[in-house]
Scaffold this motif. Structure first.
Motif, PDB file in Angstrom:
ATOM      1  N   GLN A 210    -126.845  55.192 -35.735  1.00  0.00           N
ATOM      2  CA  GLN A 210    -128.079  54.435 -35.529  1.00  0.00           C
ATOM      3  C   GLN A 210    -129.055  55.350 -34.787  1.00  0.00           C
ATOM      4  OE1 GLN A 210    -128.314  50.778 -32.936  1.00  0.00           O
ATOM      5  NE2 GLN A 210    -128.194  49.750 -34.919  1.00  0.00           N
ATOM      6  N   PRO A 211    -129.781  56.198 -35.519  1.00  0.00           N
ATOM      7  CA  PRO A 211    -130.638  57.185 -34.864  1.00  0.00           C
ATOM      8  C   PRO A 211    -131.850  56.593 -34.163  1.00  0.00           C
ATOM      9  CG  PRO A 211    -130.925  57.278 -37.237  1.00  0.00           C
ATOM     10  CD  PRO A 211    -129.789  56.346 -36.984  1.00  0.00           C
ATOM     11  N   TYR A 212    -132.243  55.363 -34.523  1.00  0.00           N
ATOM     12  CA  TYR A 212    -133.371  54.704 -33.856  1.00  0.00           C
ATOM     13  C   TYR A 212    -132.988  53.259 -33.582  1.00  0.00           C
ATOM     14  CZ  TYR A 212    -137.797  52.356 -33.027  1.00  0.00           C
ATOM     15  OH  TYR A 212    -138.790  51.596 -32.474  1.00  0.00           O
ATOM     16  N   ALA A 213    -133.225  52.811 -32.349  1.00  0.00           N
ATOM     17  CA  ALA A 213    -132.915  51.433 -31.990  1.00  0.00           C
ATOM     18  C   ALA A 213    -133.869  50.979 -30.903  1.00  0.00           C
ATOM     19  CB  ALA A 213    -131.474  51.303 -31.512  1.00  0.00           C
ATOM     20  N   ASN A 214    -134.680  49.993 -31.239  1.00  0.00           N
ATOM     21  CA  ASN A 214    -135.536  49.338 -30.256  1.00  0.00           C
ATOM     22  C   ASN A 214    -135.541  47.877 -30.651  1.00  0.00           C
ATOM     23  OD1 ASN A 214    -137.463  48.719 -28.270  1.00  0.00           O
ATOM     24  ND2 ASN A 214    -138.447  50.710 -28.502  1.00  0.00           N
ATOM     25  N   PHE A 215    -136.722  47.263 -30.806  1.00  0.00           N
ATOM     26  CA  PHE A 215    -136.735  45.885 -31.299  1.00  0.00           C
ATOM     27  C   PHE A 215    -136.150  45.861 -32.700  1.00  0.00           C
ATOM     28  CE2 PHE A 215    -138.836  42.122 -33.144  1.00  0.00           C
ATOM     29  CZ  PHE A 215    -138.446  41.173 -32.219  1.00  0.00           C
ATOM     30  N   PHE A 216    -136.597  46.774 -33.553  1.00  0.00           N
ATOM     31  CA  PHE A 216    -135.981  47.002 -34.848  1.00  0.00           C
ATOM     32  C   PHE A 216    -135.038  48.200 -34.722  1.00  0.00           C
ATOM     33  CE2 PHE A 216    -140.233  45.204 -36.131  1.00  0.00           C
ATOM     34  CZ  PHE A 216    -139.745  43.949 -36.457  1.00  0.00           C
ATOM     35  N   ALA A 217    -134.358  48.536 -35.803  1.00  0.00           N
ATOM     36  CA  ALA A 217    -133.422  49.658 -35.765  1.00  0.00           C
ATOM     37  C   ALA A 217    -133.349  50.302 -37.147  1.00  0.00           C
ATOM     38  CB  ALA A 217    -132.035  49.188 -35.320  1.00  0.00           C
ATOM     39  N   VAL A 218    -132.887  51.544 -37.163  1.00  0.00           N
ATOM     40  CA  VAL A 218    -132.603  52.262 -38.402  1.00  0.00           C
ATOM     41  C   VAL A 218    -131.152  52.704 -38.343  1.00  0.00           C
ATOM     42  CG1 VAL A 218    -133.095  54.310 -39.788  1.00  0.00           C
ATOM     43  CG2 VAL A 218    -134.978  53.045 -38.733  1.00  0.00           C
ATOM     44  N   GLU A 219    -130.400  52.410 -39.395  1.00  0.00           N
ATOM     45  CA  GLU A 219    -129.027  52.882 -39.503  1.00  0.00           C
ATOM     46  C   GLU A 219    -128.904  53.824 -40.690  1.00  0.00           C
ATOM     47  OE1 GLU A 219    -126.452  49.307 -37.402  1.00  0.00           O
ATOM     48  OE2 GLU A 219    -126.093  49.771 -39.512  1.00  0.00           O
ATOM     49  N   GLU A 220    -128.008  54.800 -40.538  1.00  0.00           N
ATOM     50  CA  GLU A 220    -127.770  55.785 -41.592  1.00  0.00           C
ATOM     51  C   GLU A 220    -126.288  55.750 -41.950  1.00  0.00           C
ATOM     52  OE1 GLU A 220    -130.078  59.688 -41.765  1.00  0.00           O
ATOM     53  OE2 GLU A 220    -128.080  60.314 -41.082  1.00  0.00           O
ATOM     54  N   TYR A 221    -125.999  55.697 -43.248  1.00  0.00           N
ATOM     55  CA  TYR A 221    -124.629  55.535 -43.730  1.00  0.00           C
ATOM     56  C   TYR A 221    -124.251  56.724 -44.609  1.00  0.00           C
ATOM     57  CZ  TYR A 221    -126.386  50.867 -42.716  1.00  0.00           C
ATOM     58  OH  TYR A 221    -126.998  49.794 -42.117  1.00  0.00           O
ATOM     59  N   THR A 222    -123.027  57.178 -44.451  1.00  0.00           N
ATOM     60  CA  THR A 222    -122.440  58.164 -45.353  1.00  0.00           C
ATOM     61  C   THR A 222    -121.327  57.464 -46.128  1.00  0.00           C
ATOM     62  OG1 THR A 222    -122.896  59.919 -43.753  1.00  0.00           O
ATOM     63  CG2 THR A 222    -121.316  60.412 -45.512  1.00  0.00           C
ATOM     64  N   PHE A 223    -121.411  57.468 -47.458  1.00  0.00           N
ATOM     65  CA  PHE A 223    -120.440  56.706 -48.247  1.00  0.00           C
ATOM     66  C   PHE A 223    -120.364  57.217 -49.678  1.00  0.00           C
ATOM     67  CE2 PHE A 223    -124.511  54.577 -48.782  1.00  0.00           C
ATOM     68  CZ  PHE A 223    -124.557  54.276 -50.126  1.00  0.00           C
ATOM     69  N   ARG A 224    -119.328  56.747 -50.377  1.00  0.00           N
ATOM     70  CA  ARG A 224    -119.176  56.896 -51.813  1.00  0.00           C
ATOM     71  C   ARG A 224    -119.048  55.488 -52.399  1.00  0.00           C
ATOM     72  NH1 ARG A 224    -114.013  59.731 -52.784  1.00  0.00           N
ATOM     73  NH2 ARG A 224    -114.831  60.375 -54.813  1.00  0.00           N
ATOM     74  N   HIS A 225    -119.372  55.334 -53.694  1.00  0.00           N
ATOM     75  CA  HIS A 225    -119.252  54.008 -54.309  1.00  0.00           C
ATOM     76  C   HIS A 225    -118.795  54.139 -55.761  1.00  0.00           C
ATOM     77  CE1 HIS A 225    -122.805  54.163 -56.990  1.00  0.00           C
ATOM     78  NE2 HIS A 225    -123.340  54.924 -56.039  1.00  0.00           N
ATOM     79  N   THR A 226    -118.235  53.062 -56.283  1.00  0.00           N
ATOM     80  CA  THR A 226    -117.826  53.066 -57.690  1.00  0.00           C
ATOM     81  C   THR A 226    -119.060  53.065 -58.585  1.00  0.00           C
ATOM     82  OG1 THR A 226    -117.649  50.644 -57.650  1.00  0.00           O
ATOM     83  CG2 THR A 226    -115.637  51.891 -57.274  1.00  0.00           C
ATOM     84  N   ARG A 227    -119.006  53.862 -59.636  1.00  0.00           N
ATOM     85  CA  ARG A 227    -120.089  53.953 -60.608  1.00  0.00           C
ATOM     86  C   ARG A 227    -119.828  52.992 -61.769  1.00  0.00           C
ATOM     87  NH1 ARG A 227    -122.748  58.899 -61.469  1.00  0.00           N
ATOM     88  NH2 ARG A 227    -122.044  58.742 -63.645  1.00  0.00           N
ATOM     89  N   PHE A 228    -120.850  52.798 -62.579  1.00  0.00           N
ATOM     90  CA  PHE A 228    -120.681  51.923 -63.740  1.00  0.00           C
ATOM     91  C   PHE A 228    -119.663  52.475 -64.736  1.00  0.00           C
ATOM     92  CE2 PHE A 228    -125.077  50.599 -62.473  1.00  0.00           C
ATOM     93  CZ  PHE A 228    -124.746  49.306 -62.124  1.00  0.00           C
TER      94      PHE A 228
END
Length: 375
Positions: A188-206
């Motif tokens: 969560q590189p930014y957090a105040n009243f609102f926030a920004v989260e950053e995710y590292t992931f893989r997902h199933t493709r079609f």
């Protein structure tokens, strides 16, 4: 290894496990009591205080086998909410035991009624447990005092997450199944009243394969709700107008926005309760029957916000419209009562460029004939 006597919210094992980042089944707990103390609800809050009270007994849990990392995580969580560490002797079935305790409530918080753990658990247990996940995202780098300032928004986002977990339809789209997303990192590189989260992931493709690892970020608010007041007898709607930072940030030539009544859904509140409250705050208006229009993500590629939109029946007579908004929140709002056809014209000219309002007016265009009543 250390022992802590926990009372109040941290006796809820799912919450304690979330704070410690350990499975609840690995925790060594034992019922315990602190003599000559009582647990009381903090006035206007959802957490308890522990106070000296001769003859009383404060019930809680003795947690043993805590590591230095466990203590550091507990100190971080409790420190952000205004509690410090003391040493006490508690009573257990095996006899008296020395343990630490979090006490010394933040200044200005007076005790009120008795603390009822069952009432708290039913209303707040899941919500506070979910919010603790965001609190602990800041550990150990973010100052814990920041969490106290962000408490309401973290609870609002937690409530959004709990609502989002309800099963949704998937007749056309790909159903989401366990293992479809494999997350390997979250910050969560930014957090105040609102926030920004950053995710590292893989997902199933079609095509059935797993994607390459990717990094994506999302802007976090909380769920919101909007309502378009409609008077069937007059075939009129109430629109509100206020300055908005979005058009200002974009450099728009017109920074006052024509909208539906809207607000963030407070923790423990339903979308219907939100729009009724906001109608009073923003327009001094009491709504009658509510009609659910749509629920939607306005910008799913970048924002986690989900909006519930309603049309609310109302009497839009001579008293409706004018100035409104809560001064405490810096709101400066003007209400306009306009004929439905005039509102549709404003969509065509571009003067209404607010997506929830456009969607609500289009919903009303489909349904208003069945809702109209004689003048």
């Amino acid at each position: 290894m250390e022992r802590m006597f926990l009372y109040g919210t941290l006796c809820h094992l799912p919450l304690l496990a979330r704070v410690l980042n350990r499975p609840a089944g690995t925790l060594d707990t034992l019922p315990a009591r602190l003599p000559d103390h009582a647990v009381r609800l903090a006035d206007g809050e959802g957490f308890p205080l522990i106070l000296p009270e001769p003859g009383a007994e404060a019930e809680g849990l003795l947690v043993s086998g805590l590591t230095a990392e466990d203590r550091a995580r507990l100190d971080y969580y409790e420190g952000g909410y205004g509690f410090g560490h003391e040493e006490v002797t508690v009573e257990t079935a095996a006899g008296p035991v020395a343990a630490g305790i979090y006490a010394r409530a933040r200044s200005g918080r007076a005790p009120t009624g008795a603390w009822d753990p069952d009432v708290w658990r039913a209303r707040w247990g899941d919500l506070v447990t979910e919010a603790a996940g965001e609190v602990m995202l800041g550990y150990p780098d973010r100052p814990p005092e920041v969490n106290a300032r962000r408490d309401r928004m973290m609870l609002a986002r937690a409530a959004s997450t709990l609502r989002a977990r309800a099963p949704g339809p998937a007749s056309l789209r790909k159903p989401t199944r366990p293992g479809d997303v494999v997350e390997t990192g979250r910050v969560q590189p930014y957090a105040n009243f609102f926030a920004v989260e950053e995710y590292t992931f893989r997902h199933t493709r079609f095509d059935g394969r797993m994607s390459d690892q990717m990094v994506r970020a999302a802007f976090l608010t909380g769920d919101a709700a909007t309502v378009l007041p409609y008077d069937p007898a007059r075939d009129a709607v109430l629109l509100i107008e206020q300055l908005r930072v979005g058009p200002y940030a974009r450099g728009d030539s017109q920074i006052w926005s024509v909208e539906a009544i809207a607000g963030l859904i407070d923790p423990g509140e339903s979308p219907e309760e939100t729009v009724r409250r906001e109608a009073v705050e923003e327009a001094g208006l009491t709504l009658g029957a509510l009609h659910r229009c749509y629920g939607y993500y306005p910008s799913p590629g970048a924002k986690a916000e989900y909006i519930y939109s309603f049309v609310g029946e109302a009497d839009l007579g001579a008293e409706a419209g004018g100035l409104g908004g809560l001064a405490a929140e810096g709101e400066d709002i003007r209400g306009h009562v306009v004929a439905f056809d005039r509102a549709m014209e404003l969509i065509g000219t571009g003067e209404i460029g607010n997506a929830p309002l456009i969607l609500s007016l289009l919903w009303l265009a489909r349904h208003r004939e069945t809702n109209q009543r004689p003048a």
